[in-house]
Design a protein around this motif. Structure first.
Motif, PDB file in Angstrom:
ATOM      1  N   PHE A  78       0.778  -1.199  -0.135  1.00  0.00           N
ATOM      2  CA  PHE A  78      -0.089  -0.075  -0.011  1.00  0.00           C
ATOM      3  C   PHE A  78       0.774   1.309  -0.131  1.00  0.00           C
ATOM      4  CE2 PHE A  78      -2.335   3.535   2.045  1.00  0.00           C
ATOM      5  CZ  PHE A  78      -3.539   3.378   1.368  1.00  0.00           C
ATOM      6  N   ARG A  79       1.893   1.368   0.822  1.00  0.00           N
ATOM      7  CA  ARG A  79       2.730   2.539   0.753  1.00  0.00           C
ATOM      8  C   ARG A  79       3.303   2.609  -0.532  1.00  0.00           C
ATOM      9  NH1 ARG A  79       6.027  -1.803   2.302  1.00  0.00           N
ATOM     10  NH2 ARG A  79       8.110  -1.872   1.049  1.00  0.00           N
ATOM     11  N   ARG A  80       3.564   1.728  -1.415  1.00  0.00           N
ATOM     12  CA  ARG A  80       4.102   2.139  -2.760  1.00  0.00           C
ATOM     13  C   ARG A  80       2.819   2.787  -3.623  1.00  0.00           C
ATOM     14  NH1 ARG A  80       8.204  -2.498  -5.215  1.00  0.00           N
ATOM     15  NH2 ARG A  80       9.686  -2.161  -3.429  1.00  0.00           N
ATOM     16  N   CYS A  81       1.732   2.041  -3.604  1.00  0.00           N
ATOM     17  CA  CYS A  81       0.518   2.679  -3.998  1.00  0.00           C
ATOM     18  C   CYS A  81       0.356   3.970  -3.787  1.00  0.00           C
ATOM     19  CB  CYS A  81      -0.635   1.792  -3.820  1.00  0.00           C
ATOM     20  SG  CYS A  81      -0.401   0.076  -4.761  1.00  0.00           S
ATOM     21  N   TYR A  82       0.417   4.306  -2.432  1.00  0.00           N
ATOM     22  CA  TYR A  82       0.386   5.743  -1.937  1.00  0.00           C
ATOM     23  C   TYR A  82       1.077   6.562  -2.536  1.00  0.00           C
ATOM     24  CZ  TYR A  82      -1.372   9.166   1.428  1.00  0.00           C
ATOM     25  OH  TYR A  82      -1.970  10.130   1.910  1.00  0.00           O
ATOM     26  N   PHE A  83       2.620   6.158  -2.744  1.00  0.00           N
ATOM     27  CA  PHE A  83       3.623   6.903  -3.434  1.00  0.00           C
ATOM     28  C   PHE A  83       3.089   7.456  -4.898  1.00  0.00           C
ATOM     29  CE2 PHE A  83       7.111   6.879  -6.362  1.00  0.00           C
ATOM     30  CZ  PHE A  83       7.540   8.114  -6.272  1.00  0.00           C
ATOM     31  N   TYR A  84       2.476   6.320  -5.640  1.00  0.00           N
ATOM     32  CA  TYR A  84       2.022   6.382  -6.818  1.00  0.00           C
ATOM     33  C   TYR A  84       0.917   7.552  -7.210  1.00  0.00           C
ATOM     34  CZ  TYR A  84       4.237   1.792  -7.678  1.00  0.00           C
ATOM     35  OH  TYR A  84       5.104   0.675  -7.488  1.00  0.00           O
ATOM     36  N   SER A  85       0.211   7.400  -6.182  1.00  0.00           N
ATOM     37  CA  SER A  85      -1.010   8.343  -6.153  1.00  0.00           C
ATOM     38  C   SER A  85      -0.620   9.875  -5.823  1.00  0.00           C
ATOM     39  CB  SER A  85      -2.130   8.018  -4.975  1.00  0.00           C
ATOM     40  OG  SER A  85      -2.518   6.811  -5.207  1.00  0.00           O
ATOM     41  N   CYS A  86       0.603  10.042  -4.962  1.00  0.00           N
ATOM     42  CA  CYS A  86       1.123  11.491  -4.637  1.00  0.00           C
ATOM     43  C   CYS A  86       1.727  11.797  -6.036  1.00  0.00           C
ATOM     44  CB  CYS A  86       2.131  11.011  -3.510  1.00  0.00           C
ATOM     45  SG  CYS A  86       1.467  10.839  -1.976  1.00  0.00           S
ATOM     46  N   THR A  87       2.461  10.847  -6.876  1.00  0.00           N
ATOM     47  CA  THR A  87       3.063  11.353  -7.780  1.00  0.00           C
ATOM     48  C   THR A  87       2.088  11.889  -8.806  1.00  0.00           C
ATOM     49  OG1 THR A  87       4.962   9.708  -7.356  1.00  0.00           O
ATOM     50  CG2 THR A  87       4.485  10.622  -9.736  1.00  0.00           C
ATOM     51  N   GLY A  88       1.084  11.157  -9.198  1.00  0.00           N
ATOM     52  CA  GLY A  88      -0.130  11.388  -9.808  1.00  0.00           C
ATOM     53  C   GLY A  88      -0.655  12.757  -9.632  1.00  0.00           C
ATOM     54  N   PHE A  89      -0.944  12.939  -8.425  1.00  0.00           N
ATOM     55  CA  PHE A  89      -1.583  14.263  -7.835  1.00  0.00           C
ATOM     56  C   PHE A  89      -0.437  15.466  -8.346  1.00  0.00           C
ATOM     57  CE2 PHE A  89      -2.575  17.781  -5.032  1.00  0.00           C
ATOM     58  CZ  PHE A  89      -4.010  17.845  -5.248  1.00  0.00           C
ATOM     59  N   PHE A  90       0.672  15.234  -7.874  1.00  0.00           N
ATOM     60  CA  PHE A  90       1.785  16.273  -8.075  1.00  0.00           C
ATOM     61  C   PHE A  90       1.762  16.661  -9.695  1.00  0.00           C
ATOM     62  CE2 PHE A  90       6.093  17.600  -9.404  1.00  0.00           C
ATOM     63  CZ  PHE A  90       6.033  18.819  -8.206  1.00  0.00           C
ATOM     64  N   PHE A  91       1.873  15.707 -10.605  1.00  0.00           N
ATOM     65  CA  PHE A  91       2.175  15.872 -12.058  1.00  0.00           C
ATOM     66  C   PHE A  91       1.158  16.272 -12.763  1.00  0.00           C
ATOM     67  CE2 PHE A  91       6.107  13.485 -11.174  1.00  0.00           C
ATOM     68  CZ  PHE A  91       7.179  14.289 -11.919  1.00  0.00           C
ATOM     69  N   SER A  92      -0.204  15.868 -11.996  1.00  0.00           N
ATOM     70  CA  SER A  92      -1.328  16.366 -12.614  1.00  0.00           C
ATOM     71  C   SER A  92      -1.499  17.852 -12.665  1.00  0.00           C
ATOM     72  CB  SER A  92      -2.515  15.348 -12.099  1.00  0.00           C
ATOM     73  OG  SER A  92      -2.477  13.982 -12.601  1.00  0.00           O
ATOM     74  N   ASN A  93      -1.171  18.329 -11.269  1.00  0.00           N
ATOM     75  CA  ASN A  93      -1.476  19.687 -11.158  1.00  0.00           C
ATOM     76  C   ASN A  93      -0.520  20.663 -11.357  1.00  0.00           C
ATOM     77  OD1 ASN A  93      -3.833  19.964  -8.893  1.00  0.00           O
ATOM     78  ND2 ASN A  93      -3.469  18.036  -8.624  1.00  0.00           N
TER      79      ASN A  93
END
Length: 356
Positions: A78-93
């Protein structure tokens, strides 16, 4: 300078102009001292609640990613999936039309041993879940908040209508590609032929080849759902919870100012319509447009004296502060992967017959 770089500079320039225009609008009505005084009066207890709410926002997408990758035989902690989501939020914005979020997520998944095709299918199903949830929320807001439509005004109302239409079309197109590839291929080829007729420089063969690649990815996604029908249900539910977190933030700001008279559902419905109104605009994080629409839409909720401070707090909690945190998480995760190299990779055994 490359064409892509010039295009990005143009979009960031437009974003900057919109932000400057928004700042001018705010400061023409209230001085910085008045804004600061209003913000200082807000109850910090309600504002602090926005922090775990937005952490849960990221966690919901992480849960959806973990669910899909598990179904693909590429389960990640889950910690890696959380990292992927953080990455997606950052680059999407920070990229126009949120185009950088999903490629960045697939890139880091691949660095962790997830095949690109599996990461792409994950992003595909998460996108379908997200768009489905947005459309459901928007339709519910329009139905149950019909009396709120008068507060939007003509310009915002047009943006809501256009935004909802785009979300519906995109969602229908993705579902069509997923479950009805034959009609989708015919429709896609017709669209390509029409585009090539209108724009002579387009390469029809290359576009049709790209269409076949997209259809292949959707076929694999359909196989995942056929073998695990509850996966898509879970993804849609988690996307609904994720969006619900973001829609909750303006109500927390509303309560932080000690206001009452409007329910959580009413305030959330207005935020749903705001999100739909700016969601299709090709701006990084909808910057500038989101602020302007908030000022117009929530004027009747917060009043003239508080709508600007409310906008500042709401956007800070739901976007800019999260952007800062996710940017930090992305940087740390990137550096860790550079240091660890191959040691961070986990085994991935794609489901036979689903992903080759």
């Amino acid at each position: 300078m490359k064409l892509g770089s010039k295009k990005q500079l143009v979009w960031f320039g437009v974003m900057g102009l919109l932000l400057c225009a928004t700042a001018y609008t705010i400061l023409s009505q209230q001085s910085p001292r008045e804004l600061a005084a209003a913000i200082a009066r807000a109850d910090a207890r309600f504002l602090l609640l926005a922090l775990p709410v937005m952490a849960l926002f990221i966690a919901c997408e992480a849960g959806a990613t973990r669910l899909v990758l598990g179904a693909l035989g590429c389960a990640q902690p889950f910690r890696r999936c959380y990292f992927y989501s953080c990455t997606g939020f950052f680059f999407s914005n920070v990229t126009p039309s949120a185009t950088g979020g999903q490629p960045a997520q697939v890139y880091y998944m691949n660095r962790d041993g997830v095949p690109v095709v599996s990461g792409t299918i994950d992003m595909l199903l998460v996108s379908i879940g997200y768009h489905t949830a947005v459309v459901c929320y928007a339709l519910a807001a329009l139905y149950f908040g019909r009396d709120l439509l008068e507060q939007l005004g003509g310009q915002v109302g047009v943006l809501v209508g256009v935004g909802l239409a785009i979300f519906v079309v995109l969602n229908v197109a993705m579902i069509l590609l997923l479950f009805l590839p034959g009609p989708a291929r015919r429709l896609g080829r017709f669209g390509i032929a029409l585009a090539c007729r209108l724009v002579k420089r387009l390469d029809r063969a290359a576009l049709e080849e790209k269409l076949e690649g997209v259809l292949a990815q959707y076929r694999q996604g359909a196989r995942v759902i056929a073998r695990n029908p509850l996966v898509l249900v879970g993804v849609v539910a988690l996307s609904g919870a994720q969006l619900g977190c973001s829609y909750l933030v303006p109500y927390l700001v509303y309560r932080a100012f000690g206001l009452s008279g409007m329910s959580l559902l009413q305030v959330a419905a207005l935020q749903v319509l705001c999100t739909v109104a700016v969601g299709f605009l090709p701006l990084p994080g909808s910057a500038g447009a989101a602020e302007g629409v908030f000022l117009r839409t929530f004027l009747a909720v917060f009043g003239t004296g508080l709508v600007a401070p409310a906008m500042i707090l709401s956007r800070t909690m739901s976007c800019y502060l999260v952007l800062l945190v996710t940017g930090g998480v992305t940087l740390v995760g990137h550096l860790r992967r550079n240091i660890a190299g191959r040691n961070m990779k986990t085994s991935c055994n794609p489901l036979r017959g689903v992903v080759s």
